[in-house]
Design a protein around this motif. Structure first.
Motif, PDB file in Angstrom:
ATOM      1  N   VAL A  21       1.172  -1.098   0.026  1.00 32.29           N
ATOM      2  CA  VAL A  21      -0.019  -0.039   0.031  1.00 32.29           C
ATOM      3  C   VAL A  21       1.199   1.410  -0.140  1.00 32.29           C
ATOM      4  CG1 VAL A  21      -2.008   1.068   1.711  1.00 32.29           C
ATOM      5  CG2 VAL A  21      -1.975  -0.863   0.929  1.00 32.29           C
ATOM      6  N   GLN A  25       0.889   3.708  -2.596  1.00 28.51           N
ATOM      7  CA  GLN A  25       0.717   5.203  -3.471  1.00 28.51           C
ATOM      8  C   GLN A  25       2.111   6.251  -3.260  1.00 28.51           C
ATOM      9  OE1 GLN A  25      -0.703   4.891   1.272  1.00 28.51           O
ATOM     10  NE2 GLN A  25      -2.542   5.281   0.863  1.00 28.51           N
ATOM     11  N   ASP A  32      -6.298   4.687  -8.048  1.00 29.54           N
ATOM     12  CA  ASP A  32      -7.233   4.921  -6.848  1.00 29.54           C
ATOM     13  C   ASP A  32      -7.817   3.577  -6.231  1.00 29.54           C
ATOM     14  OD1 ASP A  32      -5.481   7.289  -6.435  1.00 29.54           O
ATOM     15  OD2 ASP A  32      -6.950   8.482  -6.950  1.00 29.54           O
ATOM     16  N   LEU A  33      -7.931   2.692  -7.320  1.00 26.72           N
ATOM     17  CA  LEU A  33      -8.780   1.435  -7.084  1.00 26.72           C
ATOM     18  C   LEU A  33      -7.983   0.574  -6.806  1.00 26.72           C
ATOM     19  CD1 LEU A  33     -11.221   1.707 -10.225  1.00 26.72           C
ATOM     20  CD2 LEU A  33     -12.626   2.249  -7.478  1.00 26.72           C
ATOM     21  N   ALA A  36      -6.921   0.930  -3.097  1.00 23.39           N
ATOM     22  CA  ALA A  36      -8.452   0.622  -2.778  1.00 23.39           C
ATOM     23  C   ALA A  36      -8.587  -0.952  -2.283  1.00 23.39           C
ATOM     24  CB  ALA A  36      -9.696   1.829  -2.902  1.00 23.39           C
ATOM     25  N   SER A  37      -8.477  -1.091  -3.162  1.00 20.40           N
ATOM     26  CA  SER A  37      -8.089  -2.427  -2.983  1.00 20.40           C
ATOM     27  C   SER A  37      -7.274  -3.666  -2.180  1.00 20.40           C
ATOM     28  CB  SER A  37      -7.899  -3.347  -4.697  1.00 20.40           C
ATOM     29  OG  SER A  37      -7.982  -5.147  -4.372  1.00 20.40           O
ATOM     30  N   LYS A  39      -6.346  -1.731   0.418  1.00 19.58           N
ATOM     31  CA  LYS A  39      -6.459  -1.428   1.722  1.00 19.58           C
ATOM     32  C   LYS A  39      -7.420  -2.545   2.237  1.00 19.58           C
ATOM     33  CE  LYS A  39      -5.371   3.282   1.587  1.00 19.58           C
ATOM     34  NZ  LYS A  39      -5.426   4.365   2.395  1.00 19.58           N
ATOM     35  N   LYS A  40      -8.864  -2.848   1.182  1.00 15.06           N
ATOM     36  CA  LYS A  40      -9.450  -4.030   1.658  1.00 15.06           C
ATOM     37  C   LYS A  40      -8.558  -4.896   1.781  1.00 15.06           C
ATOM     38  CE  LYS A  40     -13.415  -1.793  -0.635  1.00 15.06           C
ATOM     39  NZ  LYS A  40     -14.256  -1.778  -1.963  1.00 15.06           N
TER      40      LYS A  40
END
Length: 57
Positions: A21, A25, A32-33, A36-37, A39-40
């Motif tokens: 991550v 970043q 961004d997706l 986000a994936s 992070k999920k």
């Protein structure tokens, strides 16, 4: 696999995702997706770690 060894493996995977991550970043042009994936996935691992840790206590 014992609960403690499973916990250790999950914690290792969580740490690896943390690094991914951070790298994503910092990288220019990363979707961004995708971040986000990651992070999920990291959150799911954290929840599983917490669940197993509470059962193991």
């Amino acid at each position: 696999m014992s609960v403690s060894s499973h916990l250790a493996e999950l914690k290792r995977k969580h740490e690896q995702l943390s690094h991914k991550v951070e790298e994503a970043q910092r990288a220019p042009g990363v979707d961004d997706l995708h971040v986000a994936s990651l992070k999920k996935q990291k959150l799911k691992l954290k929840e599983e770690i917490e669940r197993l840790a509470s059962c193991d206590a």
